[in-house]
Design a protein around this motif. Structure first.
Motif, short mmCIF file in Angstrom:
data_model
loop_
_atom_site.label_atom_id
_atom_site.label_comp_id
_atom_site.label_asym_id
_atom_site.label_seq_id
_atom_site.Cartn_x
_atom_site.Cartn_y
_atom_site.Cartn_z
N ASN A 69 -22.07 39.04 8.62
CA ASN A 69 -21.74 39.68 9.89
C ASN A 69 -20.42 39.21 10.51
O ASN A 69 -19.96 39.81 11.48
N ASN A 70 -19.83 38.14 10.00
CA ASN A 70 -18.62 37.59 10.61
C ASN A 70 -17.38 38.30 10.07
O ASN A 70 -16.97 38.07 8.93
N ASP A 71 -16.79 39.15 10.90
CA ASP A 71 -15.56 39.83 10.50
C ASP A 71 -14.41 39.46 11.43
O ASP A 71 -13.52 40.27 11.69
N ARG A 72 -14.41 38.22 11.91
CA ARG A 72 -13.30 37.77 12.76
C ARG A 72 -11.98 37.83 12.00
O ARG A 72 -10.93 38.10 12.59
N LEU A 73 -12.03 37.54 10.71
CA LEU A 73 -10.88 37.77 9.85
C LEU A 73 -11.23 38.95 8.95
O LEU A 73 -12.24 38.92 8.24
N VAL A 74 -10.41 39.97 8.98
CA VAL A 74 -10.73 41.20 8.24
C VAL A 74 -10.02 41.19 6.89
O VAL A 74 -9.19 40.33 6.59
N TYR A 75 -10.35 42.20 6.08
CA TYR A 75 -9.82 42.26 4.72
C TYR A 75 -8.29 42.39 4.72
O TYR A 75 -7.72 43.28 5.35
N ILE A 76 -7.65 41.50 3.98
CA ILE A 76 -6.23 41.66 3.65
C ILE A 76 -6.12 42.73 2.56
O ILE A 76 -6.97 42.80 1.66
N THR A 77 -5.09 43.54 2.62
CA THR A 77 -4.90 44.57 1.60
C THR A 77 -3.82 44.14 0.61
O THR A 77 -3.00 43.25 0.89
N GLU A 78 -3.81 44.80 -0.54
CA GLU A 78 -2.80 44.49 -1.56
C GLU A 78 -1.38 44.74 -1.06
O GLU A 78 -0.50 43.91 -1.29
N ALA A 266 2.55 20.25 4.19
CA ALA A 266 3.89 20.08 3.65
C ALA A 266 4.12 20.98 2.45
O ALA A 266 5.27 21.25 2.08
N SER A 267 3.03 21.49 1.87
CA SER A 267 3.17 22.25 0.63
C SER A 267 2.49 23.61 0.64
O SER A 267 2.53 24.32 -0.37
N SER A 268 1.85 24.00 1.75
CA SER A 268 1.15 25.28 1.74
C SER A 268 1.11 25.94 3.11
O SER A 268 1.31 25.29 4.14
N ARG A 269 0.85 27.23 3.11
CA ARG A 269 0.58 28.02 4.29
C ARG A 269 -0.54 29.01 3.93
O ARG A 269 -0.80 29.27 2.76
N MET A 270 -1.21 29.57 4.97
CA MET A 270 -2.26 30.56 4.71
C MET A 270 -2.04 31.80 5.57
O MET A 270 -1.76 31.70 6.76
N VAL A 271 -2.19 32.97 4.95
CA VAL A 271 -2.07 34.25 5.63
C VAL A 271 -3.47 34.78 5.93
O VAL A 271 -4.34 34.81 5.06
N VAL A 272 -3.69 35.19 7.18
CA VAL A 272 -4.96 35.79 7.59
C VAL A 272 -4.66 37.07 8.37
O VAL A 272 -3.55 37.27 8.87
N LYS A 273 -5.69 37.91 8.50
CA LYS A 273 -5.56 39.07 9.39
C LYS A 273 -6.74 39.05 10.35
O LYS A 273 -7.90 39.16 9.94
N ARG A 274 -6.44 38.90 11.64
CA ARG A 274 -7.48 38.82 12.65
C ARG A 274 -7.99 40.23 12.99
O ARG A 274 -7.23 41.20 12.96
N LYS A 275 -9.26 40.31 13.33
CA LYS A 275 -9.84 41.59 13.71
C LYS A 275 -9.08 42.18 14.89
O LYS A 275 -8.85 41.51 15.89
N GLY A 276 -8.66 43.42 14.76
CA GLY A 276 -7.94 44.10 15.82
C GLY A 276 -6.43 43.90 15.78
O GLY A 276 -5.71 44.57 16.53
N ALA A 277 -5.94 43.01 14.92
CA ALA A 277 -4.50 42.75 14.85
C ALA A 277 -3.80 43.83 14.03
O ALA A 277 -4.36 44.35 13.05
N ALA A 278 -2.59 44.15 14.42
CA ALA A 278 -1.82 45.16 13.69
C ALA A 278 -1.30 44.63 12.37
O ALA A 278 -1.14 45.39 11.41
N THR A 279 -1.01 43.34 12.33
CA THR A 279 -0.43 42.73 11.13
C THR A 279 -1.08 41.38 10.86
O THR A 279 -1.68 40.77 11.76
N PRO A 280 -0.97 40.88 9.64
CA PRO A 280 -1.43 39.52 9.36
C PRO A 280 -0.57 38.48 10.08
O PRO A 280 0.51 38.78 10.60
#
Length: 327
Positions: A69-78, A266-280
């Protein structure tokens, strides 16, 4: 310099400084007024994508609270992921690995397409999965088998196996979870997939005992996974945010004999898409998906800035590892 143990009488472990300032409240200074340590993006190696927080199961103490049920972060697309790969090239980041986490990544209908895009561009790909029903759907199996056949060892599936025993694993993930995950691992073995395992250190056993248990499990099922290698059998500590830890000051690096280069941001970052956001958006840390102070912007260019170590996880998991920087 040898690390010092964290002890209850360590003055740096008080919940507040004498003047009443709360710990981890100011990105520039600690509660004691000392300069807070920060970490530059010195050698980007891994770009993470959170594929969404939806998961087929609900686990006890999941740090990201994934569930059906947790969709706070929604599907990233290709296409969204591909745009970040384009930016990696444009900004000349020396990233070698594209990694996917969730939620359960194989619930995202574009998971295999995203993996293929990254592999086709020459990256290594890591997918974190529970190897259960989402991965074992016929359509996903067909796509994943093709990826394994086409790209072999450049694709790694890291399986969430909280303990080497069925009883302990199912305590965390529910009845029959262990058996279903083993079914997925056996299928991956038969495809010739490169596998790793992520476990937990919640139980009253030593590191050596845990690794011996995993080694026996791997041998029993013919899994080509090294139980002694912490890079392929990764044992994570529990992330309890109620545990009090010291803040990390700029002086800590010399006291501990460590470098900012040793810290994950120092060596990584993470991309997420929040629910309702226009962009990641790009985050500094995979462990802090909901902390707004660790959002760096929507582009990799914005994410090149330094990260203030302004969260207990920064201290407990990324810097100290059981040590204190009090002199």
């Amino acid at each position: 310099m040898k690390d010092h143990a964290i002890t209850p009488d360590d003055a740096s472990l008080t919940a507040q400084a004498p003047d009443g300032a709360a710990k981890f409240s100011d990105p520039a200074v600690t509660a004691k007024g000392e300069p807070r340590a920060s970490v530059p993006l010195s050698h980007p190696e891994t770009l993470w994508f959170n594929t969404g927080t939806l998961c087929n199961i609900t686990c006890v103490n999941c740090y990201i609270e994934s569930s059906p049920n947790n969709d706070r972060l929604v599907y990233i697309t290709e296409p969204e992921m591909r745009a970040y790969l384009d930016e990696l090239t444009a900004r000349n980041w020396p990233v070698r690995e594209i990694a996917f986490t969730g939620g359960e990544p194989f619930m995202n209908p574009e998971m295999c397409a995203m993996a293929r895009t990254a592999l086709a561009r020459g990256y290594e790909v890591l997918i974190l999965t529970n190897a259960m029903r989402p991965m074992m759907r016929k359509s996903v199996q067909a796509e994943l088998a093709a990826l394994i056949a086409d790209y072999g060892p450049r694709l790694t599936l890291r399986i969430s196996l909280d303990h080497w025993s069925e009883e302990m694993h199912d305590q965390m993930r529910g009845k029959q979870a262990f058996a279903r995950t083993l079914d997925g691992m056996i299928w991956l073995r038969d495809q010739g997939a490169r596998m790793a395992v992520a476990g937990r250190t919640l139980w009253d056993e030593s590191d050596a005992e845990a690794r011996a248990g995993y080694a026996a499990l791997y041998a029993r099922h013919g899994f080509d996974i090294d139980a002694s290698d912490p890079g392929t059998t990764v044992l994570f500590p529990e992330m309890d945010e109620t545990v009090d830890v010291p803040e990390i000051t700029t002086a800590c690096w010399d006291i501990l004999g460590k470098s900012p280069r040793d810290v994950m941001c120092a060596s990584s970052r993470m991309v997420v898409k929040r629910k309702g956001a226009a962009t990641p958006t790009v985050l500094a840390c995979t462990l802090l998906p909901y902390a707004p102070e660790f959002e760096l912007g929507t582009t990799l260019a914005e994410a090149e800035r330094d990260v203030a170590l302004n969260h207990p996880h920064c201290a407990k998991f990324c810097v100290l590892g059981g040590a204190s920087c009090s002199a």
